[in-house]
Scaffold this motif. Structure first.
Motif, PDB file in Angstrom:
ATOM      1  N   HIS A 208      47.348  26.016  44.884  1.00  0.00           N
ATOM      2  CA  HIS A 208      45.898  25.208  46.437  1.00  0.00           C
ATOM      3  C   HIS A 208      45.219  25.977  46.700  1.00  0.00           C
ATOM      4  CE1 HIS A 208      47.353  28.380  48.663  1.00  0.00           C
ATOM      5  NE2 HIS A 208      48.545  28.139  48.719  1.00  0.00           N
ATOM      6  N   ALA A 209      44.126  25.376  47.005  1.00  0.00           N
ATOM      7  CA  ALA A 209      42.807  26.495  47.676  1.00  0.00           C
ATOM      8  C   ALA A 209      42.776  27.434  47.857  1.00  0.00           C
ATOM      9  CB  ALA A 209      41.559  25.822  48.645  1.00  0.00           C
ATOM     10  N   GLY A 210      43.666  28.483  48.224  1.00  0.00           N
ATOM     11  CA  GLY A 210      43.995  30.138  48.199  1.00  0.00           C
ATOM     12  C   GLY A 210      43.969  30.284  47.736  1.00  0.00           C
ATOM     13  N   PHE A 211      44.698  30.120  46.483  1.00  0.00           N
ATOM     14  CA  PHE A 211      44.174  30.860  45.384  1.00  0.00           C
ATOM     15  C   PHE A 211      42.448  30.992  44.846  1.00  0.00           C
ATOM     16  CE2 PHE A 211      43.932  31.256  40.646  1.00  0.00           C
ATOM     17  CZ  PHE A 211      45.482  32.659  40.466  1.00  0.00           C
ATOM     18  N   ILE A 212      42.369  30.261  45.060  1.00  0.00           N
ATOM     19  CA  ILE A 212      39.713  30.517  44.789  1.00  0.00           C
ATOM     20  C   ILE A 212      39.652  31.730  46.386  1.00  0.00           C
ATOM     21  CG2 ILE A 212      37.902  29.977  44.970  1.00  0.00           C
ATOM     22  CD1 ILE A 212      38.809  27.510  43.751  1.00  0.00           C
ATOM     23  N   ILE A 213      40.488  31.425  47.461  1.00  0.00           N
ATOM     24  CA  ILE A 213      40.023  32.499  48.099  1.00  0.00           C
ATOM     25  C   ILE A 213      40.633  34.346  48.159  1.00  0.00           C
ATOM     26  CG2 ILE A 213      40.656  32.879  50.249  1.00  0.00           C
ATOM     27  CD1 ILE A 213      41.058  29.941  51.322  1.00  0.00           C
ATOM     28  N   ALA A 214      42.157  33.983  47.569  1.00  0.00           N
ATOM     29  CA  ALA A 214      42.392  34.859  47.172  1.00  0.00           C
ATOM     30  C   ALA A 214      41.548  35.683  46.183  1.00  0.00           C
ATOM     31  CB  ALA A 214      43.977  34.723  46.748  1.00  0.00           C
ATOM     32  N   ALA A 215      41.541  35.109  45.548  1.00  0.00           N
ATOM     33  CA  ALA A 215      40.295  35.374  44.126  1.00  0.00           C
ATOM     34  C   ALA A 215      39.039  36.543  44.864  1.00  0.00           C
ATOM     35  CB  ALA A 215      39.981  34.374  43.375  1.00  0.00           C
ATOM     36  N   VAL A 216      38.211  35.656  46.295  1.00  0.00           N
ATOM     37  CA  VAL A 216      37.082  35.837  46.521  1.00  0.00           C
ATOM     38  C   VAL A 216      37.641  36.710  47.384  1.00  0.00           C
ATOM     39  CG1 VAL A 216      35.667  35.283  48.177  1.00  0.00           C
ATOM     40  CG2 VAL A 216      36.524  33.277  46.553  1.00  0.00           C
ATOM     41  N   PHE A 217      38.909  37.038  48.088  1.00  0.00           N
ATOM     42  CA  PHE A 217      38.934  37.855  48.814  1.00  0.00           C
ATOM     43  C   PHE A 217      39.242  39.299  47.851  1.00  0.00           C
ATOM     44  CE2 PHE A 217      38.930  36.199  52.376  1.00  0.00           C
ATOM     45  CZ  PHE A 217      39.296  36.915  53.166  1.00  0.00           C
ATOM     46  N   VAL A 218      39.779  39.367  46.272  1.00  0.00           N
ATOM     47  CA  VAL A 218      39.707  40.455  45.375  1.00  0.00           C
ATOM     48  C   VAL A 218      38.465  41.321  45.230  1.00  0.00           C
ATOM     49  CG1 VAL A 218      40.591  41.041  43.019  1.00  0.00           C
ATOM     50  CG2 VAL A 218      42.075  39.480  44.552  1.00  0.00           C
ATOM     51  N   ALA A 219      37.082  40.195  44.912  1.00  0.00           N
ATOM     52  CA  ALA A 219      35.742  40.721  44.826  1.00  0.00           C
ATOM     53  C   ALA A 219      35.780  41.327  46.173  1.00  0.00           C
ATOM     54  CB  ALA A 219      34.720  39.643  44.449  1.00  0.00           C
ATOM     55  N   LEU A 220      35.800  40.798  47.846  1.00  0.00           N
ATOM     56  CA  LEU A 220      35.160  41.441  48.541  1.00  0.00           C
ATOM     57  C   LEU A 220      35.759  42.888  48.378  1.00  0.00           C
ATOM     58  CD1 LEU A 220      35.343  38.211  51.013  1.00  0.00           C
ATOM     59  CD2 LEU A 220      34.105  39.153  50.020  1.00  0.00           C
ATOM     60  N   VAL A 221      37.059  42.487  48.763  1.00  0.00           N
ATOM     61  CA  VAL A 221      37.679  44.523  49.280  1.00  0.00           C
ATOM     62  C   VAL A 221      37.223  45.198  47.992  1.00  0.00           C
ATOM     63  CG1 VAL A 221      40.046  45.069  49.498  1.00  0.00           C
ATOM     64  CG2 VAL A 221      39.648  42.914  50.210  1.00  0.00           C
ATOM     65  N   SER A 222      37.210  45.052  46.357  1.00  0.00           N
ATOM     66  CA  SER A 222      36.654  45.463  45.440  1.00  0.00           C
ATOM     67  C   SER A 222      35.308  46.276  46.090  1.00  0.00           C
ATOM     68  CB  SER A 222      36.352  45.368  44.364  1.00  0.00           C
ATOM     69  OG  SER A 222      37.592  44.399  44.194  1.00  0.00           O
ATOM     70  N   ILE A 223      34.819  45.282  46.282  1.00  0.00           N
ATOM     71  CA  ILE A 223      32.824  45.608  47.260  1.00  0.00           C
ATOM     72  C   ILE A 223      33.116  46.582  48.261  1.00  0.00           C
ATOM     73  CG2 ILE A 223      30.587  44.479  48.167  1.00  0.00           C
ATOM     74  CD1 ILE A 223      31.110  41.994  46.142  1.00  0.00           C
ATOM     75  N   PHE A 224      33.542  46.145  49.120  1.00  0.00           N
ATOM     76  CA  PHE A 224      34.124  46.784  50.566  1.00  0.00           C
ATOM     77  C   PHE A 224      34.104  48.699  50.250  1.00  0.00           C
ATOM     78  CE2 PHE A 224      37.504  48.368  53.616  1.00  0.00           C
ATOM     79  CZ  PHE A 224      36.427  48.100  55.005  1.00  0.00           C
ATOM     80  N   LEU A 225      35.100  48.374  49.214  1.00  0.00           N
ATOM     81  CA  LEU A 225      35.924  49.824  49.181  1.00  0.00           C
ATOM     82  C   LEU A 225      35.484  50.558  48.409  1.00  0.00           C
ATOM     83  CD1 LEU A 225      40.042  49.780  48.491  1.00  0.00           C
ATOM     84  CD2 LEU A 225      38.631  51.078  50.327  1.00  0.00           C
TER      85      LEU A 225
END
Lengths: 398, 519, 339
Positions: A208-225
């Motif tokens: 499901h699309a959650g997989f993409i949301i998770a991928a987006v969060f990987v990027a977001l958290v990397s940027i955040f940190l």
């Protein structure tokens, strides 16, 4: 493998070169070895308990790739542990130990359920609102152990484990008393509205699309940190809280904020899991994805960039184990046992730093030998002593 | 000469690669008091740890009574008759003195494993009587004075049958009277036939107490002398490896307005001792106010309160007219107070973080580094960091490498580079050159003077008397958590006079001390 | 409501249940207290209990002896404690993280073993396991009220009471007690006195393993008569919180675990008057957190008042308790994780 090279050109220059490379290389190698060791250990266990160990082993190791369904299931299984893994990366960057993400995730799922069942919203908006609400709830819950630690010096792991029970029972209460589907014999909420479901990525699979949301969060958290001031504050606070406070970083608020963000991600994870995978809340017990997050974050060496890799590894093991246990006589839970072993290995500094310690010892002896060989009169240091300095710093403390 | 304890080519490499002792030859004869001197980080403590079995040498041999020995733990050293009194007392605060004395070798009731408290008390009192080191056996360690704790430490060693006693900077925490008393006790022990290794960096004490003196520097043994045959200058030169710079070149200070006024600050430490006892002072622009005192007389607490790292139980801190009492370090920094922490390893830097991250920790939020939506301008940060690395001559491959990979001196330059570029009006500087090599010391001193000449107000705390005297424009002396003297003109006093105040033998009247507030 | 609660407090049955549910918590809390006194946090107590509960059931089923079962259970529990010691003390691992790892290992491992033996993942009812006997005390049982509370309790409830005395003696009267305190309060002092802190810590880990083992066996061979997955239900974690409330003493452990026991027992009654059982089940954990906060608040307050008095010269110098005492030292109970 590279020892021979070190003795190549200018000894000092190449040694230095390797220093930097190896510092990054060795931890990766050790992490990999731990993962391989765990798999071998798993195979060993299969051979102990299974009547047909060969088939079981095959199912365990190749199961995820034997059927397309399994492979898509693997990708789906990555989603929740990616969220908890990311959440724990933040906590571990801060050098806290709390496992409150478990509550955040679980409560996030409950909040999403409430919204999925009760609210009528247009498709697209519906899961988004649920995620936001779940994130906020998860974030607020996430701050609790940090607040307790800062105000009353409560060990954050102990208090978070207590809270996990509290929120688990509270969540079940909400489902039972407000959202229960009384037509079902098992514990289940009323079905979600149609608008609540996330779209499927591939027809006739669970992906499901959650997989993409998770991928987006990987990027977001990397940027955040690594790119924002908050991430900077978190990393510095984790590297040395005393220094952070001294430099003027508001360590208490940073810790609480980091926990909020971590819980926020956990809460969203819970909501994504609900709207992506289920038609109603049907968890009979807490899936405890936070505990999986521990190993995902540790294998990723608390760097969000590597979370997908370690989440893939863990999902691979779990899907394999699941496939194997359905077709054989080995319980799926042996995977949890292996997870424990991997964390034990990764947690041990002596093991993690084995190569490094050996190398440093060797370098030290080399330095000493060089010193012994040098004429004894070389004391009148005009600053030439700087080479071996370091000594000054540590000596001062002793 | 026959030596009781001797080392040959002793070297010690720590697992992190630090070479703390290099080819050390050291010897002590039976029945003597041997002084061991050297600056911080010279390797004295490491050498003693090797002798006491707490660390094992990387190479070289230790001989006791002519026989080579290999201690695998301090237990072996104790069994061989070597006792040690550590600088930081090795006592358990909540246990009684008697319990501490027998810890590890407890008397038991008959054959049971039950502890016999009465016997322990009796042993303590008996031993105290014998060596004239009287202590309250039943009191808990927390409840007794520092000097009694030290006596207990000596008794502990004697109880374990020590013939050789190692004392690691025993006088650092004592009042002058207590120091004198200790010397009498140590001389008595010598007449009992005990051998004593006395570590210190105070030459006066060495000359008062010791028979011989050994000097260490940079992890090496530099030389050993009969105290009677050597003068202080020689020893001092050997310690620092250069002619001691008695004066730093600087112009007369042009003291400006008051920028920081601290009144009536107090602090009680975890042991219930008033570490800071109603202290007041003021800092003026363009002036270096030095703080001298024996380590542990409230200087650290004063610095920590002035910079927001600790809370005062009373009084106020006013910076440029704003009351910032007990505010967080961040608030004080924003008000223009920079701070060089005395311990660069645990406070002044984040060792695992990069040089760049360390340099930016107090300014990452400034507009030149912080873009929109919380994003950092990493290129700008890298540029700024590289610039500081260059101007402050921090020796490294790149600003991205962790601070932990730097030498002590360069680590200190990271701290100084950050604090001196912080655009602060007030600099609180603690132990700027502790454990730093010679070249870096001069560099740092010059920078501090520069800062003063730019009109900054500087508070300089150092346990190196020479340093404070040569750098400061005005001076305060601290003893037992109080300011006991103030000198408007630092050059108007001598080290001898300061010594009297530092040791609490002399005290100015409150009026004279009050002048430090410039009211 | 108040009337109802007063009624419950008056009933002997309530107090019977209180003792029964306090016993296992008390045992593990004592285990947490003794390791914490030595300066090591045993977060693996939960795992220890799980293995003890399972091993006790299995061995008693196969040997027909509850005693052999209990011995084996204790052995399993101690093994977990020793693994924690091996990694935390010998391989420089973060003890808390090891605890997390071992608990994962145990939750998965016990179910794995249970399934491999019985084919059931939830409960061991197919195994004919034995029960540790309940003790009826001849004359006491006839005493009204008190008899009903005390008589008929499981042997392990009595063992828990005995453990309090034993741990109290170990900490305060025995030689090893001083060594434990020295190790926990000032590890350098312990080393300087020739004490091997690693040995001392291992000793306390073994003791905590034994205590958690007894508690685990009680859960599956007394409190209930089967092993069920996750039977320890967080008691090992509760113990680590209760340990702080206990302030590092065996006597304190009684009060700390009573907080849990009283609420846990009350839960059964509250359920009867129609309060949602889920909320009531959450109560013991919530109360444990609250108890922890209250105790810390009181201690902090007392400390700051004393400091102020000291400064104003109302107290003799050095009369303050060191921060290290009472479980608030850096390496110990409260400090934990960060830093």
């Amino acid at each position: 493998m590279s020892d021979a090279k070190t003795r190549g050109p200018g000894p000092l220059a190449s040694v230095k070169l390797f220093f930097t490379d190896r510092d990054k290389l060795e931890p990766a190698v050790i992490t990999l070895l731990a993962a391989i060791f765990a798999i071998l250990m798993g195979v060993g266990l299969i051979f102990v308990v299974s009547k047909d160990p060969v088939t079981s082993t095959k199912n365990f190791l190749l199961g995820p790739f034997l059927r397309t369904y399994n492979f898509y299931y693997l990708l789906v299984a990555m989603v929740p542990i990616t969220f908890t893994g990311l959440a724990l990366c933040i906590i571990y960057q801060l050098k806290y130990m709390s496992l409150i993400v478990d509550s955040s995730f679980y409560t996030g799922a409950i909040v999403a359920t409430a919204i999925g069942v009760r609210l009528a919203l247009p498709a697209g908006w519906h899961p988004a609102v649920a995620m936001l609400a779940a994130g906020l709830a998860g974030g607020l819950i996430g701050t609790l152990p940090a607040i307790l630690k800062i105000k009353w010096r409560a060990n954050e792991l102990v208090s978070s484990l207590m809270f996990n029970y509290v929120f688990y029972f509270f969540g079940s209460f909400v489902i039972l008393y407000f959202l229960r589907d009384r037509n079902q014999t098992i514990l289940a909420s009323m079905p979600f509205q149609k608008t609540f479901a996330l779209p499927k990525l591939v027809e006739n699979t669970q992906l499901h699309a959650g997989f993409i949301i998770a991928a987006v969060f990987v990027a977001l958290v990397s940027i955040f940190l690594f790119r924002t001031k908050w991430g900077y504050q978190i990393r510095i606070t984790g590297a040395n809280p005393k220094f952070a406070a001294y430099a003027g970083i508001p360590v208490a608020s940073v810790a609480i904020f980091a926990h909020f963000v971590s819980g926020f991600i956990g809460g969203i994870g819970g909501a994504v899991e609900m709207s992506g995978l289920y038609r109603a809340f049907i968890w009979q017990m807490n899936p405890s994805y936070a505990w999986d997050g521990v190993i995902v974050a540790m294998l990723a060496r608390k760097n969000p960039k590597f979370v997908p890799v370690s989440a893939f590894f863990l999902a691979y093991m779990r899907v394999g184990a699941d496939f194997m246990s359905r077709r054989g006589d080995v319980a799926f839970e042996f995977i949890t046992l292996l997870q424990g072993i991997i964390i034990l290995i990764l947690a041990s500094d002596k093991i993690a730093n084995y190569f490094k310690a050996r190398r440093l010892r060797r370098n030290a002896f080399a330095a000493e030998a060089a010193l012994a060989a040098a004429p004894a009169g070389g004391v009148r240091s005009d600053g030439g002593g700087k080479g071996t300095a370091g000594a000054a710093g540590t000596g001062g403390k002793a | 000469m026959d030596y009781l304890l001797r080392t040959e080519g002793l070297s010690k490499v720590y697992p992190n690669g630090t070479l703390a002792n290099k080819q050390v030859d050291f010897a002590v004869a039976k029945g003597e008091i041997l002084g061991l001197v050297g600056e911080n980080g010279a390797g004295k403590s490491t050498l003693m740890k090797l002798l006491y079995g707490e660390e094992s040498p990387s190479s070289g041999t230790i001989y006791l009574d002519g026989k080579p020995i290999g201690f695998s733990s301090s237990q072996d050293a104790i069994a061989a008759g070597i006792g040690m009194v550590h600088q930081h007392f090795m006592l358990v605060p909540s246990l009684s003195l008697a319990e501490n004395l027998v810890l590890g070798q407890e008397p038991k009731k008959g054959k049971s494993s039950f502890f016999d408290l009465e016997k322990a008390v009796a042993i303590t009192e008996e031993l105290g009587e014998k060596y004239n080191l009287k202590v309250f056996a039943r009191a808990r360690v927390v409840d007794v004075s520092v000097s009694m704790r030290q006596k207990l430490e000596i008794l502990k060693a004697l109880y374990r049958g020590a013939k050789i006693l190692i004392l690691d900077e025993p006088t650092a925490v004592l009042t002058p009277q207590e120091t004198d008393e200790l010397f009498v006790e140590l001389q008595a022990l010598r007449s009992h036939g005990h051998t004593i290794i006395f570590i210190s960096h105070k030459l006066n004490e060495i000359f008062k107490l010791c028979d011989r003196v050994s000097v260490m520097r940079d992890g090496r043994m530099i030389g050993t002398h009969q105290v009677a045959d050597v003068d202080r200058q020689t020893i001092s030169n050997e310690m620092v490896g250069r002619e001691v710079l008695l004066s730093v070149r600087k112009d007369k200070a042009k003291a400006g307005e008051k920028v920081l006024v601290a009144k009536d600050l107090s602090y009680i430490d975890d042991f219930g001792i008033a570490a800071l006892d109603h202290v007041s002072l003021a800092l003026r622009k363009g002036e270096i106010l030095g703080v001298v005192g024996v380590d542990g007389n409230g200087q650290s607490e004063l610095v920590r309160i002035l910079t927001g790292s600790a809370r005062s139980l009373s009084g106020s801190v006013v910076v440029k007219g704003r009351d910032l009492t007990n505010q967080k370090p961040g608030a004080l920094r924003r008000a223009g107070v920079a701070h060089i922490a005395e311990d660069r390893m645990t406070v002044g830097t984040a060792l695992p973080a990069s040089i760049e991250d360390n340099l930016m920790a107090d300014r990452y939020f400034h507009p030149e580094y912080k873009g929109r939506a919380g994003f950092l301008k990493q290129a700008a940060m890298a540029r700024a960091a590289t610039e500081i690395v260059t101007t402050f001559d921090i020796r490294c491959k790149s600003a991205k490498q962790p601070v932990s990979s730097l030498s002590g001196g360069n680590m200190q330059k990271v701290v100084i580079g950050r604090e001196f570029t912080a655009d602060a009006d007030i600099l609180v500087i603690a132990q700027p050159t502790r454990g730093v090599d010679v070249g870096a010391i001069e560099f740092i001193h010059k920078r501090i003077i520069e800062m003063r000449d730019q009109g900054k107000a500087v508070l300089l705390v150092s346990s190196d008397l020479q340093e404070v005297m040569s750098m400061s424009d005005s001076l305060v002396v601290m003893n037992s958590g109080k300011i006991v003297a103030y000198f408007e003109d630092a050059s108007a006093t001598t080290d001898k006079e300061l010594g009297l105040y530092m040791l609490g033998l002399k005290k100015q009247n409150p009026e004279e001390i009050g002048k430090v507030l410039h009211e | 409501m108040i009337e109802f609660i007063a009624g419950v407090f008056a009933s002997s049955n309530y107090w019977f249940i209180v003792l029964r549910s306090t016993a296992p918590i008390l045992l593990v809390t004592l285990g947490a207290v003794i390791t914490e006194q030595a300066g090591i946090k045993n977060m693996a107590l939960e795992g220890s209990m799980l293995w003890a509960a399972l091993t006790g059931v299995i061995v008693s089923a196969f040997t027909g002896s509850p005693w052999l079962g209990m011995m084996a259970g204790i052995l399993a529990s101690v093994t977990i404690a020793l693994i924690l010691g091996l990694f935390a003390l010998k391989l420089d691992a973060n003890a808390v993280l090891c605890g997390v790892a071992l608990n994962l290992f145990s939750t998965g491992g016990t179910v794995f073993v249970l399934y491999s033996l019985t084919g059931d993942k939830g409960i061991s009812s197919s195994l004919p396991s034995k029960i540790i006997p309940f003790i009826k005390i001849p004359f006491v049982e006839t005493i009204p009220w008190i008899g009903k509370v005390i008589s008929g309790q499981n042997l392990i409830v009595w063992l828990a009471a005995f453990a309090v005395v034993a741990i109290h003696f170990v900490l305060n009267k025995a030689t090893i007690g001083r060594r434990i305190k020295a190790t926990g309060e000032n590890i350098e002092a312990a080393k300087a006195a020739g004490i091997d802190p690693v040995k001392v810590k291992f000793f306390t880990l073994i003791v905590s393993g034994i205590l958690a083992g007894i508690a685990g066996c009680f859960l599956s061979m007394g409190y209930t008569s089967n092993f069920t997955s996750g039977i320890a239900a967080g008691r090992g974690y509760v113990a680590n919180a209760a340990q702080v409330v206990a302030g590092g003493t065996a006597i304190g452990a009684i009060f700390a675990s009573l907080i849990f026991g009283l609420t846990d027992a009350m839960a059964t009654y509250l359920q009867n008057i129609g309060l949602p059982p889920e909320l009531i089940q959450a109560l013991p954990y919530l109360v444990t957190i609250l108890g922890f906060i209250v105790v810390t608040l009181i201690r902090d307050r007392r400390e700051s008042i004393r400091k102020r008095q000291l400064l104003e010269g109302k107290l003799p110098k050095g009369s303050l308790k060191p921060i290290a005492v009472g479980g608030s030292n850096g390496n110990g109970s409260l400090g934990g994780g960060a830093a």
